[in-house]
Design an enzyme around this catalytic site. Structure first.
Site, PDB file in Angstrom:
ATOM      1  N   GLY A 116      -4.977 -40.079 -10.215  1.00 36.06           N
ATOM      2  CA  GLY A 116      -5.809 -38.884 -10.097  1.00 36.06           C
ATOM      3  C   GLY A 116      -5.654 -38.045 -11.351  1.00 36.06           C
TER       4      GLY A 116
ATOM      5  N   CYS B 271       9.501 -10.068 -10.904  1.00 32.71           N
ATOM      6  CA  CYS B 271       9.514  -8.673 -11.360  1.00 32.71           C
ATOM      7  C   CYS B 271       8.680  -7.803 -10.423  1.00 32.71           C
ATOM      8  CB  CYS B 271       9.019  -8.578 -12.796  1.00 32.71           C
ATOM      9  SG  CYS B 271       7.453  -9.380 -13.061  1.00 32.71           S
TER      10      CYS B 271
ATOM     11  N   SER C  48      -4.799 -35.103 -14.031  1.00 31.08           N
ATOM     12  CA  SER C  48      -3.588 -34.301 -14.228  1.00 31.08           C
ATOM     13  C   SER C  48      -3.702 -32.977 -13.454  1.00 31.08           C
ATOM     14  CB  SER C  48      -3.425 -34.025 -15.717  1.00 31.08           C
ATOM     15  OG  SER C  48      -2.337 -33.199 -15.920  1.00 31.08           O
TER      16      SER C  48
ATOM     17  N   GLY D  89      -1.862 -32.862  -8.066  1.00 26.64           N
ATOM     18  CA  GLY D  89      -0.833 -32.747  -7.033  1.00 26.64           C
ATOM     19  C   GLY D  89      -0.018 -34.003  -6.777  1.00 26.64           C
ATOM     20  N   LYS D  90      -0.059 -34.974  -7.696  1.00 27.23           N
ATOM     21  CA  LYS D  90       0.637 -36.258  -7.456  1.00 27.23           C
ATOM     22  C   LYS D  90       2.160 -36.065  -7.405  1.00 27.23           C
ATOM     23  CE  LYS D  90      -1.194 -38.050 -11.141  1.00 27.23           C
ATOM     24  NZ  LYS D  90      -1.964 -36.918 -11.642  1.00 27.23           N
ATOM     25  N   THR D  91       2.698 -35.371  -8.425  1.00 29.73           N
ATOM     26  CA  THR D  91       4.154 -35.177  -8.450  1.00 29.73           C
ATOM     27  C   THR D  91       4.598 -34.352  -7.250  1.00 29.73           C
ATOM     28  OG1 THR D  91       4.121 -35.287 -10.831  1.00 29.73           O
ATOM     29  CG2 THR D  91       6.047 -34.257  -9.858  1.00 29.73           C
TER      30      THR D  91
HETATM   31  N1  LIG Z   1       7.108 -25.149  -9.514  1.00 29.30           N
HETATM   32  C1  LIG Z   1       5.809 -24.864  -9.420  1.00 29.30           C
HETATM   33  N2  LIG Z   1       5.413 -23.634  -9.072  1.00 29.30           N
HETATM   34  C2  LIG Z   1       4.094 -23.334  -8.952  1.00 29.30           C
HETATM   35  N3  LIG Z   1       3.102 -24.201  -9.162  1.00 29.30           N
HETATM   36  C3  LIG Z   1       3.431 -25.464  -9.523  1.00 29.30           C
HETATM   37  C4  LIG Z   1       4.793 -25.852  -9.669  1.00 29.30           C
HETATM   38  N4  LIG Z   1       4.816 -27.162 -10.020  1.00 29.30           N
HETATM   39  C5  LIG Z   1       3.527 -27.557 -10.082  1.00 29.30           C
HETATM   40  N5  LIG Z   1       2.690 -26.550  -9.779  1.00 29.30           N
HETATM   41  C6  LIG Z   1       1.217 -26.589  -9.716  1.00 29.30           C
HETATM   42  O1  LIG Z   1       0.860 -27.544  -8.744  1.00 29.30           O
HETATM   43  C7  LIG Z   1      -0.266 -28.278  -9.159  1.00 29.30           C
HETATM   44  C8  LIG Z   1       0.015 -29.786  -9.043  1.00 29.30           C
HETATM   45  O2  LIG Z   1       1.045 -30.121  -9.940  1.00 29.30           O
HETATM   46  P1  LIG Z   1       1.626 -31.603 -10.023  1.00 29.30           P
HETATM   47  O3  LIG Z   1       2.761 -31.591 -10.982  1.00 29.30           O
HETATM   48  O4  LIG Z   1       1.908 -32.060  -8.650  1.00 29.30           O
HETATM   49  O5  LIG Z   1       0.368 -32.385 -10.627  1.00 29.30           O
HETATM   50  P2  LIG Z   1       0.255 -33.894 -11.091  1.00 29.30           P
HETATM   51  O6  LIG Z   1      -0.946 -34.443 -10.445  1.00 29.30           O
HETATM   52  O7  LIG Z   1       1.548 -34.609 -10.882  1.00 29.30           O
HETATM   53  O8  LIG Z   1       0.012 -33.697 -12.654  1.00 29.30           O
HETATM   54  P3  LIG Z   1       0.395 -34.681 -13.866  1.00 29.30           P
HETATM   55  O9  LIG Z   1      -0.417 -35.933 -13.713  1.00 29.30           O
HETATM   56  O10 LIG Z   1      -0.055 -33.901 -15.070  1.00 29.30           O
HETATM   57  O11 LIG Z   1       1.862 -34.894 -13.817  1.00 29.30           O
HETATM   58  C9  LIG Z   1      -0.591 -27.829 -10.573  1.00 29.30           C
HETATM   59  O12 LIG Z   1      -1.669 -26.949 -10.528  1.00 29.30           O
HETATM   60  C10 LIG Z   1       0.638 -27.101 -11.021  1.00 29.30           C
HETATM   61  O13 LIG Z   1       0.298 -26.048 -11.869  1.00 29.30           O
END
Ligand SMILES: Nc1ncnc2c1ncn2[C@@H]1O[C@H](COP(=O)(O)OP(=O)(O)OP(=O)(O)O)[C@@H](O)[C@H]1O
Length: 709
Positions: A506, A12, A508, A511-513
């Site tokens: 690590g 927006c 939640s 940044g793992k995913t």
């Molecule tokens: N599509 C997106 N757009 C903007 N920020 C995002 C997006 N996807 C994830 N993030 C941000 O990136 C950061 C890392 O997210 P990620 O999903 O990689 O964490 P994670 O370690 O896998 O978490 P979890 O263990 O909870 O799955 C988080 O702060 C999240 O808010």
């Protein structure tokens, strides 16, 4: 101000900037700004908007103010809205304000409505010394949208020929009446009457036959065009990067794809009809002038008045149509989301709030439709009045000509027939001309999908390789979801040997995913690179790399079909033995064969006839069926009990393929050879796992903590 409506859920602010910059003379499209200043799903903060405004040459002045001071703002300016949205304020008076909401278009609000939405933060924007005025970018060509369509030109030419042939009857028909009235009735010549009836009867038969052939040709062309074009668009959609879908609402993408039908209809029928109408208008005008130039003048003036009316109402019609499309897509999106989230809604007892939100969206859609229909009603009323008056005058003066002996009765009747044809054709031509202009709107909406750059799949062989390196290597990887947002990964580096199993752990949100998505090439790295056997991903090509990969992501889904279809997932000739082997490895075989239909049991498109754990294991079986070299698992066994998880982990470990596992449970982490600890987007520790025998006792297993530093 011309509204620019947002396409992505969180743009927006960008749309508001595009409107203000265009208002000051720097005409830019949202697609262009999106490409220059990509935003993530989280949208833009006021600070980020200020930065983007500066890059556009605008001088930003962020302000905090009371509602009473809104009328002192320099307009147009951006208002912070409902704590999660931006709109452009274009007018402010004592009775209310006009805002252009990139979500819905222009709205006029009473002061009390303004106070419920406005958060008290505004952004004034004025052209700075480096502001550059610029003309609008060229309109998107039809060819860009449709891609190459084979045989289109030939089919259109054929259609045009048939349509023109049909018009011969229309041109000759008035002579029948004229000759019957002037020759037959006057001389009571029955023989001539029969001859005329026979001749025009034959012509009628010819017309019916040509009409049928033309109808069949239109059908054939529409279906061929539809198949090729819709097919092309769908193929393009599948090649778009994941980020494209993550940023948009499902219903909006569906609504944009609907533009294909609108454009296709105009191409197959309206384009040909417009040419025919144009040709017929010329022919009938020539006939009218031959009969009486004075009478022809009345019709000419009526046509000009109609043209002026249609041109004047084009702007509101376009805005109304755009608003109607956007509101209908919102309403559809709300419906889809409700259907998907029915369980959560029921559990939290939010049916009533959902219902009222839907009622609001429905009211907006209906208002937009009613607005359009009112405009249509007004236009057809005006059309009737203009051409009714014109007919009245033509009959008046025509009858005068008959009385004066300048016209015969038959000539007057024939003239009226030509004039009606002319008026109808020219009105049709004007309508179609505007319909084609309106196609731009559909074209712009479709362009958001069709012109979005696809994932680059071609292997870039110029990139340097590291000879002798095996396995996966992550080198100085950095990533953020959009410029100006915090880095999710920065200087992230590690390597995984071929056949090794590495767990990434690590807190939640660390940044793992995101890391896994980068390793799979689902997201493009902002810095650094991922190498596979010494070759950068871009040098291998995403398609080729993904053919060697099996992955189970957190939000993976199953598709409608049988369990076997889902495990073999799209394989033309599925191998039953491999399907069973994959299901055994994923420890789901026993449960599948216990179902009445075994592997042929059907699962819904959301996999809802399976338990959460069964769904996860079928998805794992789907990944293993591919016999991957690399297996990526993101909390792939989080729904399983400890014993079942142990079975899965043991089976996967025996495969000795390269595995990257994201997990929180100690049992899964223990199945890895190494554990990488991630913190705030970096790998901060790298442990080798000391393997201990895992006890089959579920209670004891749940207490085991086998990871040692
Ligand atoms: N599509 C997106 N757009 C903007 N920020 C995002 C997006 N996807 C994830 N993030 C941000 O990136 C950061 C890392 O997210 P990620 O999903 O990689 O964490 P994670 O370690 O896998 O978490 P979890 O263990 O909870 O799955 C988080 O702060 C999240 O808010």
């Amino acid at each position: 101000m011309k509204p620019i409506l947002q396409a992505e859920a969180a743009e927006c602010g960008l749309a508001c900037l595009a409107m203000v910059a265009s208002h000051h003379g720097h005409r830019c499209s949202l697609a262009e700004l999106r490409q220059r200043f990509g935003l993530s799903l989280k949208g833009a903060s006021l600070a980020r908007l200020t930065d983007i405004a500066r890059s556009l040459g605008l001088q930003p002045r962020p302000l905090r103010l009371e509602l009473d001071d809104v009328d002192k703002l320099r307009l147009p300016c951006i208002l912070h809205w409902d704590l999660n949205h931006f709109v452009v304020l274009t007018r402010c008076g004592r009775r209310g304000a006009t805002v252009v909401d990139p979500g819905f278009g222009e709205r006029v609000l009473r002061p009390e409505e303004l106070s419920t939405h406005f958060t008290g933060v505004a952004l004034e924007l004025s052209p700075g010394h480096d502001f550059v005025r610029r003309a609008a970018p060229p309109a998107i060509g039809l060819r860009q949208l449709t891609g190459r369509i084979r045989g289109l030109g030939g089919a259109l030419a054929q259609l045009l020929g048939l349509s023109l042939a049909l018009q011969v009857f229309v041109v000759l028909a008035p002579f029948y009446l004229q000759w019957v009235i002037d020759q037959v009735l006057v001389s009571a010549d029955r023989g001539l009457l029969s001859l005329l009836a026979l001749a025009f009867g034959g012509l009628l038969l010819l017309q019916v036959a040509t009409g049928w052939v033309r109808g069949a040709a239109v059908l054939h062309l529409s279906s061929r065009l539809g198949q090729q074009w819709t097919g092309n668009v769908f193929a393009h959609l599948l090649r778009l990067p994941l980020q494209f879908f993550e940023r948009r609402q499902l219903a909006d993408v569906v609504s944009r794809l609907g533009a294909v039908q609108a454009i296709q209809r105009s191409l197959t029928t309206s384009a040909v009809e417009a040419v025919v109408d144009g040709a017929m208008a010329l022919v009938t005008l020539a006939m009218m002038l031959a009969y009486s130039p004075r009478l022809a003048m009345f019709t000419g003036v009526a046509v000009l008045v109609y043209l002026a009316m249609r041109t004047a109402t084009y702007g509101p019609l376009r805005r109304g149509t755009e608003r109607q499309l956007v509101t209908a897509a919102r309403q559809q999106g709300h419906l889809l989301e409700t259907l998907r989230g029915m369980q959560s809604l029921k559990v939290s007892g939010q049916e009533a709030s959902r219902q009222s939100a839907y009622a609001n969206l429905l009211a907006r859609t209906l208002n937009a439709e009613v607005g359009l229909a009112r405009l249509g009603l007004g236009l057809s009323g005006a059309n009737l009045a203009v051409f009714g008056l014109e007919r009245l005058l033509v009959v008046w003066f025509g009858a005068g000509l008959v009385l004066d002996g300048a016209f015969s009765v038959g000539m007057l009747v024939a003239y009226l027939a030509y004039k009606d044809q002319f008026a109808q054709r020219v009105a049709g031509l004007i309508d179609k001309g505007l319909e084609f202009r309106m196609l731009r709107l559909h074209g712009e909406r479709l362009a958001d999908v069709v012109l979005a750059p696809p994932e680059s799949d071609a292997a870039d062989t110029r990139l340097p390789e590291v000879a002798g390196e095996r396995g996966l290597r992550v080198d100085g990887l950095g990533f953020r979801y959009a410029d100006g947002e915090p880095w999710v990964l920065r200087e992230c580096g590690f390597s995984i040997g071929a056949g090794e199993c590495v767990a990434i752990v690590g807190p939640s949100g660390c940044g793992k995913t995101t890391l896994l998505k980068l390793m799979l090439g689902l997201l493009p790295a902002s810095e650094g690179q991922v190498r596979v056997d010494g070759r950068p991903l871009a040098a291998i090509g995403l398609r080729e790399f993904r053919a060697t990969v099996g992955a189970v992501m957190q939000d993976d889904t199953l598709f409608a079909g049988s369990i076997a279809d889902n495990i073999a997932f799209g394989e033309v000739d599925p191998d039953a033995t491999r399907i069973e082997a994959a299901a055994r490895l994923a420890a789901v075989h026993d449960e599948i064969v216990a179902m009445p239909m075994g592997y042929h049991s059907l699962i819904g498109d959301m996999g809802n006839s399976l338990s959460g754990g069964q769904r996860q294991r079928v998805i794992l079986a789907r990944a293993l069926y591919r016999q991957p070299r690399f297996l990526f698992l993101d909390e792939a066994t989080s729904h399983l009990d400890v014993e079942r998880e142990r079975q899965v982990n043991d089976a996967v470990r025996r495969l000795r393929i390269t595995r990257v596992i994201i997990a929180h449970r100690p049992e899964t982490i223990a199945s890895a050879d190494r554990v990488l600890v991630m913190h705030q987007g970096r790998i901060v520790a790298d442990h080798r796992v000391e393997r201990r025998p895992v006890t089959p006792d579920p209670l004891a297993a749940s207490e085991a903590s086998p990871v040692t530093a």
